[in-house]
Design an enzyme around this catalytic site. Structure first.
Site, PDB file in Angstrom:
ATOM      1  N   HIS A 120       0.809  -1.226   0.000  1.00 41.98           N
ATOM      2  CA  HIS A 120       0.000   0.000   0.000  1.00 41.98           C
ATOM      3  C   HIS A 120       0.835   1.266   0.000  1.00 41.98           C
ATOM      4  CE1 HIS A 120      -3.691  -2.425   1.586  1.00 41.98           C
ATOM      5  NE2 HIS A 120      -3.450  -2.617   0.303  1.00 41.98           N
ATOM      6  N   CYS A 128       3.062  13.124  -7.599  1.00 39.94           N
ATOM      7  CA  CYS A 128       2.270  14.091  -8.371  1.00 39.94           C
ATOM      8  C   CYS A 128       1.271  13.325  -9.222  1.00 39.94           C
ATOM      9  CB  CYS A 128       3.177  14.929  -9.265  1.00 39.94           C
ATOM     10  SG  CYS A 128       2.233  15.926 -10.453  1.00 39.94           S
ATOM     11  N   CYS A 131       2.131  14.355 -13.264  1.00 39.97           N
ATOM     12  CA  CYS A 131       3.328  13.922 -13.997  1.00 39.97           C
ATOM     13  C   CYS A 131       3.984  12.687 -13.382  1.00 39.97           C
ATOM     14  CB  CYS A 131       4.355  15.066 -14.076  1.00 39.97           C
ATOM     15  SG  CYS A 131       5.175  15.428 -12.518  1.00 39.97           S
ATOM     16  N   CYS A 152       2.717  20.000  -7.205  1.00 38.03           N
ATOM     17  CA  CYS A 152       4.005  19.612  -7.789  1.00 38.03           C
ATOM     18  C   CYS A 152       4.823  20.857  -8.147  1.00 38.03           C
ATOM     19  CB  CYS A 152       3.739  18.778  -9.037  1.00 38.03           C
ATOM     20  SG  CYS A 152       5.200  18.289  -9.948  1.00 38.03           S
ATOM     21  N   CYS A 155       5.180  20.702 -12.295  1.00 37.98           N
ATOM     22  CA  CYS A 155       4.060  20.857 -13.241  1.00 37.98           C
ATOM     23  C   CYS A 155       2.808  21.447 -12.605  1.00 37.98           C
ATOM     24  CB  CYS A 155       3.741  19.514 -13.899  1.00 37.98           C
ATOM     25  SG  CYS A 155       2.727  18.440 -12.884  1.00 37.98           S
ATOM     26  N   ASN A 218      -4.824 -13.969  14.422  1.00 39.57           N
ATOM     27  CA  ASN A 218      -5.598 -12.724  14.403  1.00 39.57           C
ATOM     28  C   ASN A 218      -6.651 -12.746  15.493  1.00 39.57           C
ATOM     29  OD1 ASN A 218      -6.021 -10.216  12.724  1.00 39.57           O
ATOM     30  ND2 ASN A 218      -8.120 -10.997  12.707  1.00 39.57           N
TER      31      ASN A 218
HETATM   32  P1  CNA Z   1      -8.075  -4.407   9.440  1.00 40.04           P
HETATM   33  O1  CNA Z   1      -9.127  -4.764   8.470  1.00 40.04           O
HETATM   34  O2  CNA Z   1      -8.271  -3.234  10.356  1.00 40.04           O
HETATM   35  O3  CNA Z   1      -7.771  -5.742  10.269  1.00 40.04           O
HETATM   36  C1  CNA Z   1      -6.936  -5.770  11.353  1.00 40.04           C
HETATM   37  C2  CNA Z   1      -7.255  -7.051  12.113  1.00 40.04           C
HETATM   38  O4  CNA Z   1      -6.303  -7.170  13.171  1.00 40.04           O
HETATM   39  C3  CNA Z   1      -8.638  -7.049  12.767  1.00 40.04           C
HETATM   40  O5  CNA Z   1      -9.262  -8.293  12.520  1.00 40.04           O
HETATM   41  C4  CNA Z   1      -8.337  -6.878  14.261  1.00 40.04           C
HETATM   42  O6  CNA Z   1      -9.288  -7.499  15.079  1.00 40.04           O
HETATM   43  C5  CNA Z   1      -6.987  -7.550  14.353  1.00 40.04           C
HETATM   44  N1  CNA Z   1      -6.139  -7.096  15.454  1.00 40.04           N
HETATM   45  C6  CNA Z   1      -6.024  -5.842  15.969  1.00 40.04           C
HETATM   46  N2  CNA Z   1      -5.085  -5.808  16.926  1.00 40.04           N
HETATM   47  C7  CNA Z   1      -4.589  -7.069  17.016  1.00 40.04           C
HETATM   48  C8  CNA Z   1      -3.582  -7.676  17.828  1.00 40.04           C
HETATM   49  N3  CNA Z   1      -2.885  -6.965  18.721  1.00 40.04           N
HETATM   50  N4  CNA Z   1      -3.331  -8.995  17.660  1.00 40.04           N
HETATM   51  C9  CNA Z   1      -4.031  -9.731  16.749  1.00 40.04           C
HETATM   52  N5  CNA Z   1      -4.979  -9.215  15.962  1.00 40.04           N
HETATM   53  C10 CNA Z   1      -5.252  -7.903  16.090  1.00 40.04           C
HETATM   54  O7  CNA Z   1      -6.684  -4.137   8.742  1.00 40.04           O
HETATM   55  P2  CNA Z   1      -6.028  -4.859   7.477  1.00 40.04           P
HETATM   56  O8  CNA Z   1      -4.615  -4.499   7.551  1.00 40.04           O
HETATM   57  O9  CNA Z   1      -6.457  -6.243   7.299  1.00 40.04           O
HETATM   58  O10 CNA Z   1      -6.769  -4.017   6.332  1.00 40.04           O
HETATM   59  C11 CNA Z   1      -6.078  -3.529   5.417  1.00 40.04           C
HETATM   60  C12 CNA Z   1      -5.962  -1.984   5.483  1.00 40.04           C
HETATM   61  C13 CNA Z   1      -5.676  -1.365   6.831  1.00 40.04           C
HETATM   62  C14 CNA Z   1      -4.765  -1.670   4.690  1.00 40.04           C
HETATM   63  O11 CNA Z   1      -5.143  -0.748   3.705  1.00 40.04           O
HETATM   64  C15 CNA Z   1      -3.736  -1.030   5.626  1.00 40.04           C
HETATM   65  O12 CNA Z   1      -2.919  -0.191   4.890  1.00 40.04           O
HETATM   66  C16 CNA Z   1      -4.583  -0.314   6.586  1.00 40.04           C
HETATM   67  N6  CNA Z   1      -4.001   0.183   7.863  1.00 40.04           N
HETATM   68  C17 CNA Z   1      -2.645   0.168   8.104  1.00 40.04           C
HETATM   69  C18 CNA Z   1      -2.139   0.650   9.319  1.00 40.04           C
HETATM   70  C19 CNA Z   1      -0.648   0.624   9.562  1.00 40.04           C
HETATM   71  O13 CNA Z   1       0.120   0.904   8.663  1.00 40.04           O
HETATM   72  N7  CNA Z   1      -0.231   0.279  10.782  1.00 40.04           N
HETATM   73  C20 CNA Z   1      -3.014   1.140  10.286  1.00 40.04           C
HETATM   74  C21 CNA Z   1      -4.407   1.172   9.992  1.00 40.04           C
HETATM   75  C22 CNA Z   1      -4.861   0.678   8.781  1.00 40.04           C
HETATM   76 ZN    ZN Z   2       3.995  17.053 -11.537  1.00 38.67          ZN
END
Ligand code: CNA
Ligand code: ZN
Length: 264
Positions: A120, A128, A131, A152, A155, A218
């Site tokens: 992501h 930008c 461009c 940008c 541009c 999870n």
């Molecule tokens: P989501 O859909 O929010 O899923 C996260 C999962 O993790 C959920 O099922 C929660 O219940 C579970 N969870 C939360 N804390 C814990 C823990 N400590 N231990 C175990 N499980 C846990 O997020 P996904 O990443 O699946 O969805 C994708 C999105 C969220 C992407 O676009 C990411 O870029 C985006 N995102 C990223 C961040 C980051 O960079 N840290 C933060 C928030 C969202």
């Molecule tokens: Zn540009």
């Protein structure tokens, strides 16, 4: 089944795999203080997801820029947790080939993971939309702090954080790399992802379809629970170090690096 034996089984599967990968989502970073999207403390309880919709951004970029800056600062101050360290240790000891992440917080790299594929994008850059030139985030923040919509310097096109917004395709190169890796893998360990976001969630599916092992750690349901060979419903920052310790102990390594940065 006892949790202890689930960790053992997961460790055993990692030791037996020829090519294992880890796939992570926002749940690996909640223990570092970065909220996920959909969990009980998720960001969408506070911030309107529409802000990060590409069409909404094009129509009115300033609100998204302001929230983005706030989130970026929070993740820049965050530190890796035991889940990130465990994943890095598994790679260092040859049990994991790569980490494919949906996160944009850079915490895997900061914990010592080397082969990280960011599906992501990377929030320390901006792009930008006219461009395609990329700049450090500072360029956009400087303009934002002057009360302007970041543009940008070459541009005049609209600048956007170089992370994937809703309604945008994933960046092609990391996606191709991830799909290629998955098609070579015989094990995927999913950590902290609800697996609802496509096409990222195809990665575990590819591994599973070719007969590989699917391990899901999870809290809360995921879209692929029924397909998992090993399903651990525990905080990742507790379960992953235990899996790592079980695996490294079998190889005769010190297991401290499963919870913290290794002492150089
Ligand atoms: P989501 O859909 O929010 O899923 C996260 C999962 O993790 C959920 O099922 C929660 O219940 C579970 N969870 C939360 N804390 C814990 C823990 N400590 N231990 C175990 N499980 C846990 O997020 P996904 O990443 O699946 O969805 C994708 C999105 C969220 C992407 O676009 C990411 O870029 C985006 N995102 C990223 C961040 C980051 O960079 N840290 C933060 C928030 C969202
Ligand atoms: Zn540009």
């Amino acid at each position: 089944m006892r949790l202890g034996s689930l960790y053992e089984r997961a460790a055993e599967a990692l030791l037996n795999a020829r090519h294992a990968i880890v796939f992570t989502g926002a749940g690996v970073s909640t223990a570092s203080g970065i909220p996920d999207f959909r969990g009980p403390q998720g960001l969408w309880k506070r911030v309107d997801p529409e802000l990060f919709d590409i069409n909404y951004f094009l129509a009115d970029p300033l609100p998204a820029w302001r929230v983005f800056e706030e989130l970026y600062k929070a993740s820049a101050n965050a530190r890796p947790n035991a889940a990130h360290y465990a994943i890095a240790a598994l790679e260092r000891r040859g049990l994991v080939r790569a980490v494919i992440t949906q996160n944009v917080d850079g915490l895997h790299q900061r914990a010592g993971s080397k082969n990280v594929i960011e599906l992501h994008g990377n929030p320390s850059r901006v792009v930008c939309l006219s461009c395609g030139r990329r700049y450090p985030l500072e360029e956009a923040l400087r303009q934002l702090h002057e009360g302007k919509v970041p543009r940008c310097p070459v541009c005049g096109g609209l600048l956007k954080p170089d992370v994937t917004f809703f309604g945008e395709p994933l960046p092609e190169k990391p996606l191709m790399e991830a799909l290629t890796l998955a098609s070579k893998s015989d094990l995927v360990l999913v950590a902290g992802s609800s697996l609802v976001v496509r096409p990222a969630n195809e990665i575990p599916w590819i591994v599973k379809r070719r007969g590989g092992v699917l391990i899901i750690v999870n809290l809360g349901d995921t879209m692929m629970d029924d397909l998992a060979d090993i399903r651990i419903s525990e905080p990742v920052e507790e379960a992953l170090p235990k899996i790592c310790e079980a695996a490294l102990a079998r190889l005769g390594y010190d297991t401290e690096e499963c919870r913290q940065a290794p002492i150089e």
